[in-house]
Design a protein around this motif. Structure first.
Motif, PDB file in Angstrom:
ATOM      1  N   SER A   1      -6.256  14.295   1.000  1.00 52.41           N
ATOM      2  CA  SER A   1      -5.708  13.026   0.529  1.00 52.41           C
ATOM      3  C   SER A   1      -4.784  12.448   1.588  1.00 52.41           C
ATOM      4  O   SER A   1      -3.957  13.162   2.168  1.00 52.41           O
ATOM      5  CB  SER A   1      -4.926  13.228  -0.773  1.00 52.41           C
ATOM      6  OG  SER A   1      -4.242  12.044  -1.136  1.00 52.41           O
ATOM      7  N   THR A   2      -4.917  11.149   1.857  1.00 53.95           N
ATOM      8  CA  THR A   2      -4.012  10.455   2.764  1.00 53.95           C
ATOM      9  C   THR A   2      -3.573   9.149   2.105  1.00 53.95           C
ATOM     10  O   THR A   2      -4.126   8.733   1.078  1.00 53.95           O
ATOM     11  CB  THR A   2      -4.676  10.138   4.110  1.00 53.95           C
ATOM     12  OG1 THR A   2      -5.605   9.056   3.938  1.00 53.95           O
ATOM     13  CG2 THR A   2      -5.401  11.348   4.672  1.00 53.95           C
ATOM     14  N   ASP A   3      -2.608   8.473   2.724  1.00 52.09           N
ATOM     15  CA  ASP A   3      -2.126   7.211   2.162  1.00 52.09           C
ATOM     16  C   ASP A   3      -3.228   6.157   2.085  1.00 52.09           C
ATOM     17  O   ASP A   3      -3.223   5.295   1.198  1.00 52.09           O
ATOM     18  CB  ASP A   3      -0.969   6.667   3.004  1.00 52.09           C
ATOM     19  CG  ASP A   3       0.334   7.395   2.718  1.00 52.09           C
ATOM     20  OD1 ASP A   3       0.367   8.172   1.739  1.00 52.09           O
ATOM     21  OD2 ASP A   3       1.307   7.205   3.457  1.00 52.09           O
ATOM     22  N   SER A   4      -4.178   6.233   3.005  1.00 53.90           N
ATOM     23  CA  SER A   4      -5.243   5.221   3.041  1.00 53.90           C
ATOM     24  C   SER A   4      -6.488   5.638   2.273  1.00 53.90           C
ATOM     25  O   SER A   4      -7.472   4.892   2.242  1.00 53.90           O
ATOM     26  CB  SER A   4      -5.612   4.923   4.499  1.00 53.90           C
ATOM     27  OG  SER A   4      -6.117   6.087   5.132  1.00 53.90           O
ATOM     28  N   GLY A   5      -6.474   6.805   1.668  1.00 55.51           N
ATOM     29  CA  GLY A   5      -7.630   7.249   0.902  1.00 55.51           C
ATOM     30  C   GLY A   5      -8.004   8.679   1.214  1.00 55.51           C
ATOM     31  O   GLY A   5      -7.308   9.390   1.960  1.00 55.51           O
ATOM     32  N   LEU A   6      -9.127   9.123   0.675  1.00 55.33           N
ATOM     33  CA  LEU A   6      -9.586  10.491   0.858  1.00 55.33           C
ATOM     34  C   LEU A   6     -10.390  10.627   2.132  1.00 55.33           C
ATOM     35  O   LEU A   6     -11.145   9.728   2.516  1.00 55.33           O
ATOM     36  CB  LEU A   6     -10.441  10.924  -0.334  1.00 55.33           C
ATOM     37  CG  LEU A   6      -9.758  10.910  -1.704  1.00 55.33           C
ATOM     38  CD1 LEU A   6     -10.766  11.230  -2.786  1.00 55.33           C
ATOM     39  CD2 LEU A   6      -8.597  11.883  -1.742  1.00 55.33           C
ATOM     40  N   LYS A   7     -10.238  11.779   2.789  1.00 55.60           N
ATOM     41  CA  LYS A   7     -11.007  12.119   3.980  1.00 55.60           C
ATOM     42  C   LYS A   7     -11.684  13.469   3.744  1.00 55.60           C
ATOM     43  O   LYS A   7     -11.209  14.291   2.967  1.00 55.60           O
ATOM     44  CB  LYS A   7     -10.096  12.220   5.216  1.00 55.60           C
ATOM     45  CG  LYS A   7      -9.250  10.976   5.494  1.00 55.60           C
ATOM     46  CD  LYS A   7     -10.076   9.840   6.040  1.00 55.60           C
ATOM     47  CE  LYS A   7      -9.204   8.754   6.666  1.00 55.60           C
ATOM     48  NZ  LYS A   7      -8.263   8.127   5.739  1.00 55.60           N
TER      49      LYS A   7
END
Length: 635
Positions: free
Chosen positions: A152-158
């Motif tokens: 999970s990241t601030d800009s979405g899932l990776k």
């Protein structure tokens, strides 16, 4: 007053605390002075805390490699590994670590760093690779079958490819509070903004499950049943809902009359365990996943922080806010508590050896409450407080007017076996106390004060006898009461003593029949509140710490719970009318239900069992013996 102990308790890794189970013969004849109460199967007395390791500041997350049996802890100071080689501080990688996940099949460790990258560690060489992902990477989840890591990241899932470390985004995704993997379908479920994003093996969102904004609070998956369980927020009605893994539709719901929190599922039994309640009334609810019905409620000492399940032995571990870890036996819903350290948070289970690693997230300055990881061994037996003959049942010692010391073996269900003489000449002692295992050898011991004020340690041999006594203090004639309590929850029995002026002192023990000089923990403790007797008990309120029971001049009985850092929590009244009793004993669990009890004798010589319930409820009374007025001491 007491002989000084040179030095203090060692910091860092606590020496192995495995409790050795002594083999002892049981006696088969009923006691004439007691009443049998029937047979009740005793709970398994396992889950001993075998190690405790100091780790970095403010640890937040933990994961375990089930093959190497090495746990990895993310903290402000970076990553620490905990295992057979002790604790190792791995590199900080330039910033604090926040989340950690392990692929046991590849022996790779993945750590989200606040600097915006994932640190990929080789578990064998500890070599690290930095993989940039985004600002503030968060929770991680590993699919060991596909060797993919969800981030999970601030800009979405990776999704990170475990073979190449290549990163690809999950389109149209947002940051997640939790991610779980369904290993039977290779689908990932991301709890994102209170909705569930369903991601297929190719990294595509194929469904969104929602009941409204911020509707879901926690998520767990049962891959064997292809079902996903979630808890819902109170504004939508607190409930546990089941999502069908094939259709991604909600197929059932069970409402709760109290707020719900974290949950976990045993994939073998399909039982769901859910943290429930407010600060005043907390518990773990047990639910049947097939029928979505509540089958049991296990009270807890404080709010549940997190829950993990060990399917190999069907045990459930719920960490509690500030307090200990509630351990539930899935077969019968019996519970016990282990005190791992201050404010336990996340836990990780190794089902291959039944060990549980618990992160203690707060520090109070005492070395046993430092930021740490405690190891609970599900196969290691905990000592029984008053087990003098080695049969793992609670016993009683009593001294008669002739100075003979008698062992009354308990039968494990609130009754007695035939008594055995285990000493003579004990009438020279002015105080007797059964503190538990004072020298940490797995056997219950006795402390005795003579008329000269000398304090003597009588080590038990685990077979109803004693090894050579040792003087452990002098000047104790000033003390009106001496009691043994595990005051810090470290497994070492400390001494609590009140002098004749009513001041209360603690003597911190080191587990080797030694203790430090006293420290004052209460002025006018007995005189100002009119306490006529104090008694040390085992863990009476199910928070993993030893407690003190006190009776005041009006006959009210009070519970003084230990805080775990050298003081008391607010007292709680647990009885009244106790001024008819002339002796109180806290022997531990006498009736075999896993909860600490009290024994009390009245003027008629009747002995009463007051069975504790594991909380602050008033104990239930049952007469268990007559003719005890011939005894000058009961311990």
């Amino acid at each position: 007053m007491s002989d000084a102990l040179d030095g203090a308790r060692a910091l860092g890794k606590e020496n192995s605390r495995r409790r050795r189970q002594a083999a002892g013969a049981s006696v088969a004849v009923s006691l004439a002075l007691a009443l049998s109460l029937g047979n009740t199967a005793a709970p398994a007395n396992a889950d001993a805390i075998t190690d405790r390791y100091t780790v970095g500041q403010w640890p937040t997350a933990i994961a375990v490699n089930t093959v190497t049996d090495t746990a990895y802890v993310a903290s402000y100071d970076g990553v620490h590994s905990v295992g057979a080689g002790g604790v190792k501080g791995l590199s900080r990688y330039g910033s604090p670590a926040e989340h950690v996940a392990v692929n046991s099949a590849t022996n790779k460790i993945y750590v989200s760093m606040s600097s915006g990258h994932i640190a990929v560690l080789d578990g064998a060489t500890l070599a690290a690779t930095e993989v940039p992902v985004d600002s503030a990477p968060g929770v991680l989840a590993v699919n060991e079958k596909t060797n993919q890591v969800y981030v999970s990241t601030d800009s979405g899932l990776k999704i990170l490819d475990g073979a190449t470390n290549a990163i690809k985004p999950v389109l149209d995704s947002a940051s997640a509070q939790d991610i779980v993997i369904n290993s039977s379908t290779n689908r990932a479920y991301a709890l994102s903004g209170g909705t569930i994003k369903v991601i297929d093996a190719g990294g595509k969102i194929i469904s969104t499950v929602s009941i409204g904004a911020d509707g879901f609070l926690a998520i767990a998956v049962n891959p064997t049943k292809n079902k996903i369980y979630v808890t819902s927020a109170p504004k939508y009605g607190s409930s546990v809902k089941v999502i069908d893994g094939a259709s991604n539709a909600i197929k059932g719901s069970m409402a709760s009359n109290a707020p719900l929190g974290d949950l976990a599922v045993n994939p073998v039994t399909d039982k769901i365990y859910v943290g429930s309640g407010t600060t005043a009334n907390t518990s773990v609810k047990v639910m049947d996943g097939g029928t979505l019905t509540e089958t049991a409620t296990i009270p807890t000492a404080s709010q549940v922080q997190s829950i993990v399940v060990n399917p190999s032995n069907n045990k459930i571990y719920a960490t509690m806010l500030v307090r200990g870890v509630t351990i539930i036996e899935g077969a019968n819903n019996r519970s016990s508590v282990a005190y791992t350290g201050w404010d336990p948070g996340q836990a990780a289970v190794n089902p291959n050896n039944n060990k549980v690693y618990v992160v203690n997230t707060a520090s109070s300055g005492n070395q046993y409450k430092q930021y740490s990881v405690a190891v609970i061994d599900g196969d290691a037996a905990r000592s029984v407080k008053n087990d003098f003959n080695g049969d793992r049942k609670t016993d009683i010692l009593a001294r008669d007017t002739a100075g003979l010391l008698w062992l009354y073996p308990g039968n494990g269900s609130g009754g007695w076996l035939s008594r055995v003489q285990v000493g003579q000449g004990w009438n020279v002692m002015t105080a007797l106390v059964a503190p538990g295992d004072f020298d940490d050898d797995g056997h219950a011991d006795v402390l005795a004060r003579d008329a000269a004020g000398l304090l003597w340690f009588y080590p038990g041999n685990g077979a109803g006898g004693w090894r050579q006594r040792v003087q452990v203090g002098h000047g104790w004639e000033a003390m009106a009461a001496i009691e043994g309590v595990d005051f810090y929850g470290d497994g070492f029995i400390d001494l609590i003593a009140s002098n004749r002026g009513g001041s209360l002192y603690q003597y911190i023990a080191d587990g080797k029949a030694r203790f430090l000089h006293p420290s004052w923990i209460g002025g006018n403790f007995t005189s100002s509140v009119g306490l006529s007797e104090i008694t040390g008990t085992d863990d009476f309120n199910s928070d993993g710490l030893g407690d003190l029971i006190a009776r005041d001049g009006a006959g009210a009985l009070w519970l003084y719970p230990a805080s775990g850092y050298g003081s008391w929590l607010p007292k709680q009244q647990i009885g009244q009318g106790w001024n008819s009793m002339n002796s109180l004993v806290g022997p531990g669990d006498f009736n075999g239900d896993g909860k600490a009890d009290i024994l009390a004798r009245n003027a008629a010589g009747e002995l009463w069992l007051y069975a504790g319930s594991g909380g602050a409820a008033w104990p239930t009374a049952t007469k268990v013996g007559i003719g005890w007025n011939g005894m000058t001491a009961i311990l």
